[in-house]
Scaffold this motif. Structure first.
Motif, PDB file in Angstrom:
ATOM      1  N   GLY A 213       0.809  -1.214   0.000  1.00  0.00           N
ATOM      2  CA  GLY A 213       0.000   0.000   0.000  1.00  0.00           C
ATOM      3  C   GLY A 213       0.840   1.261   0.000  1.00  0.00           C
ATOM      4  O   GLY A 213       1.771   1.412  -0.800  1.00  0.00           O
ATOM      5  N   ASP A 214       0.541   2.173   0.911  1.00  0.00           N
ATOM      6  CA  ASP A 214       1.250   3.454   0.987  1.00  0.00           C
ATOM      7  C   ASP A 214       2.706   3.303   1.417  1.00  0.00           C
ATOM      8  O   ASP A 214       3.491   4.243   1.292  1.00  0.00           O
ATOM      9  N   LYS A 215       3.055   2.135   1.937  1.00  0.00           N
ATOM     10  CA  LYS A 215       4.426   1.903   2.401  1.00  0.00           C
ATOM     11  C   LYS A 215       5.357   1.474   1.266  1.00  0.00           C
ATOM     12  O   LYS A 215       6.550   1.261   1.488  1.00  0.00           O
ATOM     13  N   LEU A 216       4.789   1.341   0.066  1.00  0.00           N
ATOM     14  CA  LEU A 216       5.573   0.838  -1.056  1.00  0.00           C
ATOM     15  C   LEU A 216       6.788   1.716  -1.354  1.00  0.00           C
ATOM     16  O   LEU A 216       7.914   1.231  -1.437  1.00  0.00           O
ATOM     17  N   LYS A 217       6.578   3.030  -1.497  1.00  0.00           N
ATOM     18  CA  LYS A 217       7.690   3.935  -1.815  1.00  0.00           C
ATOM     19  C   LYS A 217       8.723   3.954  -0.700  1.00  0.00           C
ATOM     20  O   LYS A 217       9.930   4.011  -0.960  1.00  0.00           O
ATOM     21  N   VAL A 218       8.257   3.889   0.527  1.00  0.00           N
ATOM     22  CA  VAL A 218       9.179   3.872   1.669  1.00  0.00           C
ATOM     23  C   VAL A 218      10.033   2.608   1.633  1.00  0.00           C
ATOM     24  O   VAL A 218      11.244   2.642   1.873  1.00  0.00           O
ATOM     25  N   ALA A 219       9.387   1.488   1.314  1.00  0.00           N
ATOM     26  CA  ALA A 219      10.108   0.212   1.245  1.00  0.00           C
ATOM     27  C   ALA A 219      11.190   0.261   0.166  1.00  0.00           C
ATOM     28  O   ALA A 219      12.307  -0.226   0.364  1.00  0.00           O
ATOM     29  N   PHE A 220      10.873   0.864  -0.974  1.00  0.00           N
ATOM     30  CA  PHE A 220      11.857   0.977  -2.040  1.00  0.00           C
ATOM     31  C   PHE A 220      13.038   1.844  -1.618  1.00  0.00           C
ATOM     32  O   PHE A 220      14.185   1.547  -1.933  1.00  0.00           O
ATOM     33  N   GLU A 221      12.747   2.924  -0.892  1.00  0.00           N
ATOM     34  CA  GLU A 221      13.822   3.811  -0.445  1.00  0.00           C
ATOM     35  C   GLU A 221      14.737   3.100   0.557  1.00  0.00           C
ATOM     36  O   GLU A 221      15.957   3.190   0.478  1.00  0.00           O
ATOM     37  N   TYR A 222      14.140   2.375   1.497  1.00  0.00           N
ATOM     38  CA  TYR A 222      14.952   1.618   2.454  1.00  0.00           C
ATOM     39  C   TYR A 222      15.748   0.521   1.735  1.00  0.00           C
ATOM     40  O   TYR A 222      16.860   0.170   2.150  1.00  0.00           O
ATOM     41  N   GLY A 223      15.168  -0.002   0.684  1.00  0.00           N
ATOM     42  CA  GLY A 223      15.850  -1.055  -0.063  1.00  0.00           C
ATOM     43  C   GLY A 223      17.157  -0.602  -0.667  1.00  0.00           C
ATOM     44  O   GLY A 223      18.061  -1.412  -0.886  1.00  0.00           O
ATOM     45  N   LYS A 224      17.277   0.702  -0.932  1.00  0.00           N
ATOM     46  CA  LYS A 224      18.510   1.219  -1.520  1.00  0.00           C
ATOM     47  C   LYS A 224      19.712   1.019  -0.608  1.00  0.00           C
ATOM     48  O   LYS A 224      20.849   1.009  -1.070  1.00  0.00           O
ATOM     49  N   LEU A 225      19.435   0.860   0.681  1.00  0.00           N
ATOM     50  CA  LEU A 225      20.536   0.657   1.631  1.00  0.00           C
ATOM     51  C   LEU A 225      21.276  -0.646   1.345  1.00  0.00           C
ATOM     52  O   LEU A 225      22.444  -0.801   1.704  1.00  0.00           O
ATOM     53  N   ASN A 226      20.583  -1.586   0.718  1.00  0.00           N
ATOM     54  CA  ASN A 226      21.188  -2.877   0.401  1.00  0.00           C
ATOM     55  C   ASN A 226      21.565  -3.001  -1.066  1.00  0.00           C
ATOM     56  O   ASN A 226      21.955  -4.067  -1.524  1.00  0.00           O
ATOM     57  N   ALA A 227      21.421  -1.913  -1.813  1.00  0.00           N
ATOM     58  CA  ALA A 227      21.689  -1.974  -3.249  1.00  0.00           C
ATOM     59  C   ALA A 227      23.174  -2.121  -3.524  1.00  0.00           C
ATOM     60  O   ALA A 227      23.996  -1.479  -2.874  1.00  0.00           O
ATOM     61  N   PRO A 228      23.544  -2.973  -4.476  1.00  0.00           N
ATOM     62  CA  PRO A 228      24.961  -3.091  -4.844  1.00  0.00           C
ATOM     63  C   PRO A 228      25.421  -1.827  -5.561  1.00  0.00           C
ATOM     64  O   PRO A 228      24.687  -1.272  -6.375  1.00  0.00           O
ATOM     65  N   TYR A 229      26.601  -1.335  -5.213  1.00  0.00           N
ATOM     66  CA  TYR A 229      27.085  -0.142  -5.887  1.00  0.00           C
ATOM     67  C   TYR A 229      27.646  -0.516  -7.251  1.00  0.00           C
ATOM     68  O   TYR A 229      28.071  -1.650  -7.497  1.00  0.00           O
ATOM     69  N   ILE A 230      27.627   0.448  -8.158  1.00  0.00           N
ATOM     70  CA  ILE A 230      28.165   0.244  -9.502  1.00  0.00           C
ATOM     71  C   ILE A 230      29.274   1.259  -9.735  1.00  0.00           C
ATOM     72  O   ILE A 230      29.048   2.462  -9.613  1.00  0.00           O
ATOM     73  N   GLU A 231      30.452   0.781 -10.032  1.00  0.00           N
ATOM     74  CA  GLU A 231      31.564   1.677 -10.303  1.00  0.00           C
ATOM     75  C   GLU A 231      31.421   2.163 -11.745  1.00  0.00           C
ATOM     76  O   GLU A 231      31.493   1.381 -12.693  1.00  0.00           O
ATOM     77  N   VAL A 232      31.197   3.472 -11.909  1.00  0.00           N
ATOM     78  CA  VAL A 232      30.989   4.018 -13.239  1.00  0.00           C
ATOM     79  C   VAL A 232      32.207   4.771 -13.771  1.00  0.00           C
ATOM     80  O   VAL A 232      32.301   5.058 -14.945  1.00  0.00           O
ATOM     81  N   TYR A 233      33.116   5.121 -12.871  1.00  0.00           N
ATOM     82  CA  TYR A 233      34.299   5.828 -13.338  1.00  0.00           C
ATOM     83  C   TYR A 233      35.463   5.558 -12.382  1.00  0.00           C
ATOM     84  O   TYR A 233      35.285   5.556 -11.167  1.00  0.00           O
ATOM     85  N   LYS A 234      36.617   5.295 -12.937  1.00  0.00           N
ATOM     86  CA  LYS A 234      37.789   5.059 -12.112  1.00  0.00           C
ATOM     87  C   LYS A 234      38.954   5.863 -12.672  1.00  0.00           C
ATOM     88  O   LYS A 234      39.265   5.783 -13.850  1.00  0.00           O
ATOM     89  N   ASN A 235      39.563   6.675 -11.820  1.00  0.00           N
ATOM     90  CA  ASN A 235      40.666   7.526 -12.230  1.00  0.00           C
ATOM     91  C   ASN A 235      41.871   6.666 -12.588  1.00  0.00           C
ATOM     92  O   ASN A 235      42.360   5.881 -11.782  1.00  0.00           O
TER      93      ASN A 235
END
Length: 237
Positions: A213-235
């Protein structure tokens, strides 16, 4: 998310990881939108599976089922979602990435080639509903492409060709034969799997909304805490 991201990147090409502010890919955010969509889809997928698993725990009378029966059905569910469904989702993400990259190229060449032509593979595997669209030419900015831009279904092999040829006399405005969740333009929305704001939502998004329900967007935002990072640029230095 990792597997679907690889699939989309395969279809999209090298620009999938470019991040420089002057790069056209970042300016219209197509790749970024697709990445967000795939991450949200992956979470919605988990919610749907967990809901299915919870349902399998009890019989029709609400009694807890024997573990062996429960385990057997969960393993079948695992095969369905993580083998059969995933293969189709992988192909859809690949095709969507390819079409999204094409849409950006079409925009860059719009003055010279203002129209698009819908084409099928022309073999006996083409679905009747897609064959009806074969050969239709419409302006790039025509509403037709908001609903009929490929992919137009699961495992769809249709494609488009940019052209300066004359526009078709009869351009469809209704698409009853195309699955509602595919009446969306990946190049415009960045949604590999419809979230429901511009077309019928993919079943996983629909289930997630019903469960959270209304908690859907909140759940997605909290989910970002576990998201794998993507290296897009390396010096290099």
């Amino acid at each position: 998310y990792t597997e679907l991201g690889k699939a989309a990147a395969k279809g999209y090409g090298n620009d999938w990881i470019k991040v420089h502010n002057t790069h056209p890919v970042l300016q219209d955010q197509a790749a970024a939108k697709m990445k967000r969509n795939l991450y949200k889809f992956s979470m919605a997928r988990d919610v749907t599976m967990l809901e299915k698993i919870n349902d399998l725990m009890y019989d029709e009378h609400g009694n807890l089922r024997p573990y062996r029966e429960f385990e057997s059905d969960v393993l079948k569910l695992n095969e369905l979602y993580n083998l059969n469904y995933l293969k189709t989702e992988f192909r859809t993400a690949t095709q969507s990435g390819h079409h999204a990259a094409n849409w950006e190229a079409y925009q860059a060449n719009k003055k010279l080639f203002p129209n698009l032509e819908y084409r099928t593979q022309g073999d006996n595997k083409v679905r009747d509903e897609h064959r009806k669209l074969d050969g239709i030419i419409a302006p790039l900015d025509d509403p037709f492409w908001a609903k009929a831009f490929p992919p137009s279904g699961w495992n769809c092999r249709c494609y488009t060709v940019q052209t300066a040829a004359d526009v078709s006399k009869d351009i469809p405005t209704e698409f009853h034969d195309i699955l509602p969740e595919f009446q969306i333009n990946i190049g415009q929305t960045g949604q590999v799997f419809s979230e429901g704001d511009q077309a019928k939502p993919h079943p996983f998004f629909a289930v997630s909304k019903a469960v959270l329900g209304d908690k859907l967007k909140v759940a997605f935002e909290y989910g970002k805490l576990n998201a794998p990072y993507i290296e897009v640029y390396k010096n290099g230095k």
